[in-house]
Design an enzyme around this catalytic site. Structure first.
Site, PDB file in Angstrom:
ATOM      1  N   ASN A 148      -6.754  38.493  36.325  1.00 43.74           N
ATOM      2  CA  ASN A 148      -7.956  38.661  35.488  1.00 43.74           C
ATOM      3  C   ASN A 148      -8.000  40.016  34.793  1.00 43.74           C
ATOM      4  O   ASN A 148      -8.879  40.278  33.996  1.00 43.74           O
ATOM      5  CB  ASN A 148      -9.239  38.437  36.309  1.00 43.74           C
ATOM      6  CG  ASN A 148      -9.616  39.641  37.147  1.00 43.74           C
ATOM      7  OD1 ASN A 148      -8.768  40.457  37.493  1.00 43.74           O
ATOM      8  ND2 ASN A 148     -10.877  39.768  37.478  1.00 43.74           N
ATOM      9  N   LYS A 156      -5.901  32.631  32.872  1.00 43.03           N
ATOM     10  CA  LYS A 156      -5.680  33.419  34.100  1.00 43.03           C
ATOM     11  C   LYS A 156      -4.348  33.123  34.800  1.00 43.03           C
ATOM     12  O   LYS A 156      -3.791  33.983  35.475  1.00 43.03           O
ATOM     13  CB  LYS A 156      -6.836  33.204  35.085  1.00 43.03           C
ATOM     14  CG  LYS A 156      -8.109  33.924  34.698  1.00 43.03           C
ATOM     15  CD  LYS A 156      -9.161  33.754  35.789  1.00 43.03           C
ATOM     16  CE  LYS A 156     -10.317  34.715  35.586  1.00 43.03           C
ATOM     17  NZ  LYS A 156     -11.155  34.835  36.786  1.00 43.03           N
ATOM     18  N   GLY A 198     -11.417  25.715  44.174  1.00 40.87           N
ATOM     19  CA  GLY A 198     -10.759  26.043  42.901  1.00 40.87           C
ATOM     20  C   GLY A 198     -10.262  27.473  42.894  1.00 40.87           C
ATOM     21  O   GLY A 198     -10.089  28.097  43.940  1.00 40.87           O
ATOM     22  N   GLY A 237     -16.133  24.626  47.873  1.00 46.84           N
ATOM     23  CA  GLY A 237     -15.264  24.518  46.702  1.00 46.84           C
ATOM     24  C   GLY A 237     -13.874  25.044  46.988  1.00 46.84           C
ATOM     25  O   GLY A 237     -13.681  25.875  47.878  1.00 46.84           O
ATOM     26  N   LEU A 254     -21.611  32.528  43.476  1.00 45.03           N
ATOM     27  CA  LEU A 254     -20.864  33.211  42.425  1.00 45.03           C
ATOM     28  C   LEU A 254     -21.510  33.009  41.048  1.00 45.03           C
ATOM     29  O   LEU A 254     -21.155  33.679  40.087  1.00 45.03           O
ATOM     30  CB  LEU A 254     -19.408  32.747  42.391  1.00 45.03           C
ATOM     31  CG  LEU A 254     -18.589  32.930  43.678  1.00 45.03           C
ATOM     32  CD1 LEU A 254     -17.104  32.815  43.376  1.00 45.03           C
ATOM     33  CD2 LEU A 254     -18.861  34.255  44.376  1.00 45.03           C
TER      34      LEU A 254
END
Length: 294
Positions: free
Chosen positions: A96, A75, A138, A136, A234
């Site tokens: 993506n 990516k 990331g 998170g 997610l």
């Protein structure tokens, strides 16, 4: 996918690149949509090792690939190989979805659109006075932050465990209008944030197969989530995750990652086919069937 479809020299190629890529759910979803639309396209998984990325993309151009999805680990690595990158993808720092336009590769990111789709339709409300708490920091968290900004959230709190990574995450938005509403916090500060959350998003892999009985939050932590808040994971397997199960017990609304997967695919297909008419329900059902959920 109907097996009686004849692939000929006229069949147009789409696909997904990753390493590994055999677990990808995209072929099932996209081929179902293509069959439903009666188009002469096929969507294939292409396993491409990192050291072969550049030559593979050149090969795709040579054989006239119309477009492709990009998954882990490409990516970010793909970005220097593209002629154009949309501002959205630049902001997230990841691509993506790639399409062939005027003999050039154009990269974008449909994860934002995928993430916000259910929040713009089924759960639509005025977000301008609302608070988002994101677990998170990331790559997935970047799309979620950009999505929350696009929806107009008043405050966006990102919670992580590593101080250096958090700081880097924070700094990466410094030239963007997003930085005004964004705050980063260490995990210990969660107990203060959860009672304020109108939207609580898990972007961590905690709760994913094989560790399906884990959650990023303890029972005590999630007990303070306001009733009627939205909990969004997610992850899409298991269904529901422990995190969403906990949240629903608190009276929260649960959204899982399957819808994001469907909607980012819908957004990609619209770009490749250059048409707005894409069979969302067919794509959703193909995924559910593929995952044994229907």
């Amino acid at each position: 996918m109907a097996n009686d479809k004849l692939i000929t020299g006229k069949t147009k190629l789409l696909g997904v690149i990753g390493h590994p890529v055999e677990h990808s759910l995209s072929p099932a979803m996209h081929n179902a949509a293509i069959a439903n639309l009666g188009l002469d396209y096929v969507y294939l998984p292409f396993p491409i090792a990192p050291e072969n990325l550049e030559v593979a993309i050149a090969g795709f151009a040579a054989i006239g690939v119309v477009g492709f999805s990009v998954t882990i680990p490409h990516k970010q690595a793909i970005m220097p190989l593209l002629s154009e990158i949309t501002p959205l993808a630049q902001m997230i720092g990841a691509v993506n979805t790639v399409s062939r336009q005027n003999n050039q590769w154009v990269g974008t990111n449909t994860d934002i659109e995928g993430f916000i789709a259910p929040l713009q339709t089924t759960y639509q409300q005025d977000w301008s006075q609302k608070v988002a708490v994101i677990l998170g920091n990331g790559g997935a968290a970047r799309a979620v932050v950009a999505g929350c900004h696009q929806l107009g959230f008043a405050k966006i709190h990102v919670v992580g465990r590593n101080v250096q990574r958090l700081q880097k995450f924070r700094d990466s938005w410094s030239n963007s209008p997003i930085s005004e509403n964004l705050q980063v916090h260490q995990w210990e500060e969660l107990s203060k944030l959860i009672p304020q959350a109108n939207l609580l998003v898990n972007t961590t892999p905690i709760g994913m197969y094989p560790k399906v009985d884990e959650s990023p939050l303890s029972g005590e932590e999630i007990a303070n989530l306001p009733t009627g808040a939205i909990a969004y994971d997610l992850i899409y397997i298991p269904k529901p995750t422990k995190f969403l199960e906990q949240a629903e017990k608190q009276g929260a609304i649960a959204i899982d990652g399957l819808e994001m997967l469907v909607q980012q695919g819908v957004a990609a297909l619209k770009i490749w086919l250059q048409q707005e008419n894409v069979p969302v329900e067919v794509m959703r059902q193909a995924l559910q069937k593929h995952l044994g959920l229907s």
